[in-house]
Design a protein around this motif. Structure first.
Motif, mmCIF file in Angstrom:
data_model
loop_
_atom_site.group_PDB
_atom_site.id
_atom_site.type_symbol
_atom_site.label_atom_id
_atom_site.label_comp_id
_atom_site.label_asym_id
_atom_site.label_seq_id
_atom_site.Cartn_x
_atom_site.Cartn_y
_atom_site.Cartn_z
ATOM 1 N N UNK B 50 -0.083 41.332 -47.361
ATOM 2 C CA UNK B 50 1.113 40.616 -46.630
ATOM 3 C C UNK B 50 1.989 41.366 -46.034
ATOM 4 N N UNK B 51 2.721 40.974 -45.063
ATOM 5 C CA UNK B 51 3.906 41.658 -44.648
ATOM 6 C C UNK B 51 3.715 42.836 -43.516
ATOM 7 N N UNK B 52 4.682 43.313 -42.733
ATOM 8 C CA UNK B 52 4.665 44.155 -41.880
ATOM 9 C C UNK B 52 4.074 45.570 -42.360
ATOM 10 N N UNK B 53 3.322 46.277 -41.670
ATOM 11 C CA UNK B 53 2.854 47.390 -42.318
ATOM 12 C C UNK B 53 1.659 47.512 -43.014
ATOM 13 N N UNK B 54 1.274 46.222 -43.531
ATOM 14 C CA UNK B 54 0.269 45.869 -44.645
ATOM 15 C C UNK B 54 -0.972 46.220 -43.879
ATOM 16 N N UNK B 55 -2.035 46.346 -44.888
ATOM 17 C CA UNK B 55 -3.355 46.593 -44.286
ATOM 18 C C UNK B 55 -4.178 45.398 -43.970
ATOM 19 N N UNK B 56 -4.979 45.431 -43.188
ATOM 20 C CA UNK B 56 -6.300 44.438 -43.163
ATOM 21 C C UNK B 56 -7.270 45.486 -43.381
ATOM 22 N N UNK B 57 -7.967 45.045 -44.740
ATOM 23 C CA UNK B 57 -9.121 45.843 -45.377
ATOM 24 C C UNK B 57 -10.295 45.108 -45.638
ATOM 25 N N UNK B 58 -11.607 45.802 -45.645
ATOM 26 C CA UNK B 58 -12.970 45.481 -45.745
ATOM 27 C C UNK B 58 -13.198 45.948 -46.917
ATOM 28 N N UNK B 71 -0.816 45.476 -40.006
ATOM 29 C CA UNK B 71 -0.236 44.438 -39.644
ATOM 30 C C UNK B 71 0.981 44.899 -38.897
ATOM 31 N N UNK B 72 1.185 44.552 -37.812
ATOM 32 C CA UNK B 72 2.146 45.185 -36.735
ATOM 33 C C UNK B 72 3.435 43.963 -36.857
ATOM 34 N N UNK B 73 2.969 42.733 -36.734
ATOM 35 C CA UNK B 73 4.061 41.785 -36.590
ATOM 36 C C UNK B 73 3.756 40.790 -37.676
ATOM 37 N N UNK B 74 4.452 40.429 -38.791
ATOM 38 C CA UNK B 74 4.124 39.514 -39.699
ATOM 39 C C UNK B 74 5.444 38.472 -39.791
ATOM 40 N N UNK B 75 5.151 37.280 -38.983
ATOM 41 C CA UNK B 75 6.425 36.604 -38.673
ATOM 42 C C UNK B 75 5.858 34.899 -39.004
ATOM 43 N N UNK B 76 5.690 34.546 -40.240
ATOM 44 C CA UNK B 76 5.132 33.312 -40.785
ATOM 45 C C UNK B 76 6.131 32.297 -40.317
ATOM 46 N N UNK B 77 5.873 30.818 -39.826
ATOM 47 C CA UNK B 77 4.563 30.518 -39.837
ATOM 48 C C UNK B 77 4.031 30.530 -38.450
ATOM 49 N N UNK B 78 4.803 31.376 -37.439
ATOM 50 C CA UNK B 78 4.435 31.452 -35.963
ATOM 51 C C UNK B 78 3.536 32.515 -35.438
ATOM 52 N N UNK B 79 3.692 33.665 -36.020
ATOM 53 C CA UNK B 79 2.962 34.801 -35.272
ATOM 54 C C UNK B 79 2.529 35.777 -36.096
ATOM 55 N N UNK B 80 1.404 36.355 -35.937
ATOM 56 C CA UNK B 80 0.818 37.612 -36.456
ATOM 57 C C UNK B 80 0.186 38.476 -35.528
ATOM 58 N N UNK B 81 0.621 39.691 -35.807
ATOM 59 C CA UNK B 81 -0.008 40.916 -34.888
ATOM 60 C C UNK B 81 -0.730 41.855 -35.626
ATOM 61 N N UNK B 82 -1.876 42.244 -35.341
ATOM 62 C CA UNK B 82 -2.404 43.215 -36.339
ATOM 63 C C UNK B 82 -3.360 44.334 -35.255
ATOM 64 N N UNK B 83 -3.755 45.383 -35.730
ATOM 65 C CA UNK B 83 -4.640 46.431 -34.965
ATOM 66 C C UNK B 83 -5.993 45.993 -35.551
ATOM 67 N N UNK B 84 -6.734 46.467 -34.814
ATOM 68 C CA UNK B 84 -8.199 46.424 -34.998
ATOM 69 C C UNK B 84 -8.881 47.559 -34.656
ATOM 70 N N UNK B 85 -9.683 48.002 -35.544
ATOM 71 C CA UNK B 85 -10.752 49.178 -35.015
ATOM 72 C C UNK B 85 -11.982 48.983 -35.953
#
Lengths: 151, 154
Positions: B50-58, B71-85
Motif C-alpha cells: 500500500x501507498x505511493x512507491x509501493x510495489x505490485x509484486x507477484x 504504485x504511482x498514485x495511491x489516492x483512496x477511495x478514488x484513484x490508483x495508478x501503477x506501472x506495469x511491465x
C-alpha cells in the motif's frame, strides 16, 4: 470472456466516434464500458451500456461503413431506446445535448409515448416509454391495421 | 500519444470497499492470462504494497518475487495508478494502469485505463505477432474478465 452482453447489439458508425461517445452520454445517459484507442488516439473499438443493453460506437472503418454525415443524411437503420419513466424529460435532455427533435413526445395508439431525435452526425433515434396498456383489438380499431403477434 | 484501453464496470459497493478489494485482495480476484504472461513461469500470487512507491509484486511457487510495477498514485477511495511491465518486455518499457472508483448511487463505477501497450515492439514475444488493434482488443477483453472477477469478490 466474462460476458454480460445481450444477444443483439447495434454497431453504429460515426465520422468522429469519440465525439459521439460524449454526446450519447450527455443525451441518453449511455455509459462507456469499453474504449480502445491506438497510439495515434484513433478509436479502434468502443462499447456503451444502457440498462441491460449495449451499443458499439465505431468509426467509418471500411468503404461500406458510413455515418449519415457522409451519405447525405440518409439512415439505413435506426436504434430504438425503451425507457421506463419520464420520456418528456428524456427528450429535453437530448435537446440540451444538441440533438434535433424531429418529433416531440407524443402518445401513440399502441400505448407508448415516443419522440424522435437526430444526433449531430445525422443518426435518427427513437425513444419510447410504455404509458398505457392497449389491447390488440383496440389498437386495430384505432389504427385500421391488422396486427399479428400482439403480446 | 499513447494507446489506451479503457474498461469500466459497476460493482455493488461503495468506492472505499471497491478500492480496498482491488488493492488488498488482488491475490484472490486476479486471473492470469496466457497472452499477457508476467513471467515465463507458472502464475503466482499478486499483492500490492500500500501507498505511493509501493510495489505490485507477484510471488511465484518457488518463493521468487517478480516486481510487476510500482504504485504511482495511491489516492483512496478514488484513484490508483501503477506501472506495469512483463518480464518479456524490453528493459526500458513500462506501461501504466489507472484505476478510478466513482460513486454512482449506491454502486461504484470501477474503470481501468491501461496506457502504452502499443509500445511493445513488433518483434517482442509479448506481442504474439498481433497488430495493435488485435493486441489492444485482447488486453481489453482480459481487463473485462478481471473486473468481472473483482465484482464477484465484492
Amino acid at each position: 470472456m466474462a460476458d454480460w452482453r445481450p444477444s443483439l447489439i447495434s454497431a453504429v458508425c460515426y465520422r468522429d466516434p469519440k465525439a459521439a461517445l460524449t454526446f450519447l452520454e450527455a443525451a441518453f445517459g449511455f455509459e462507456l464500458v469499453m474504449l480502445i484507442e491506438d497510439g495515434e488516439g484513433n478509436l479502434v473499438h468502443s462499447e456503451m451500456r444502457f440498462g441491460d443493453a449495449a451499443i458499439m460506437i465505431g468509426s467509418e472503418w471500411s468503404a461500406d461503413h458510413k455515418s449519415p454525415a457522409s451519405i447525405g443524411g440518409k439512415n439505413t437503420q435506426t436504434v430504438h431506446i425503451k425507457i421506463g419513466s419520464d420520456v418528456d424529460a428524456h427528450c429535453e435532455r437530448a435537446r440540451s445535448a444538441g440533438f434535433e427533435i424531429l418529433m416531440e413526445p407524443e402518445t401513440q395508439f399502441y400505448g407508448d409515448r415516443t419522440y424522435r431525435a437526430r444526433d449531430p452526425e445525422g443518426h435518427i433515434w427513437t425513444v419510447g416509454q410504455p404509458v398505457q396498456a392497449v389491447s390488440r383489438e383496440d389498437a386495430e380499431a384505432v389504427s385500421g391495421l391488422k396486427i399479428t403477434g400482439w403480446i | 500519444m499513447t494507446s489506451r484501453v479503457f474498461v469500466a464496470l459497476r460493482v455493488k459497493a461503495a468506492p472505499d470497499r471497491a478500492f480496498a478489494v482491488f488493492t488488498g485482495e488482488i491475490g484472490a480476484w486476479w486471473r492470469p492470462n496466457g497472452l499477457f504472461q508476467t513471467t515465463p513461469r507458472d502464475p503466482g500470487r499478486l499483492a500490492f504494497e500500500p501507498g505511493e512507491g509501493g510495489r505490485l509484486v507477484e510471488t511465484l511457487a518457488d518463493g521468487k518475487v517478480f516486481e510487476i510495477g510500482r504504485v504511482l498514485v495511491w489516492d483512496p477511495p478514488e484513484r490508483l495508478v501503477f506501472s506495469w511491465r512483463q518480464a518479456n518486455f524490453p528493459p526500458d518499457l513500462l506501461t501504466e494502469v489507472e484505476v478510478r472508483f466513482e460513486a454512482v448511487g449506491e454502486e461504484t463505477r470501477v474503470s481501468v485505463e491501461h496506457r502504452g501497450f502499443d509500445r511493445v515492439p513488433a518483434d517482442s514475444a509479448a506481442r504474439h505477432g498481433f497488430p495493435d488493434a488485435a493486441l489492444l482488443a485482447r488486453l481489453g477483453d482480459w481487463w473485462r474478465v478481471l473486473l468481472a472477477s473483482l465484482a464477484g469478490r465484492i
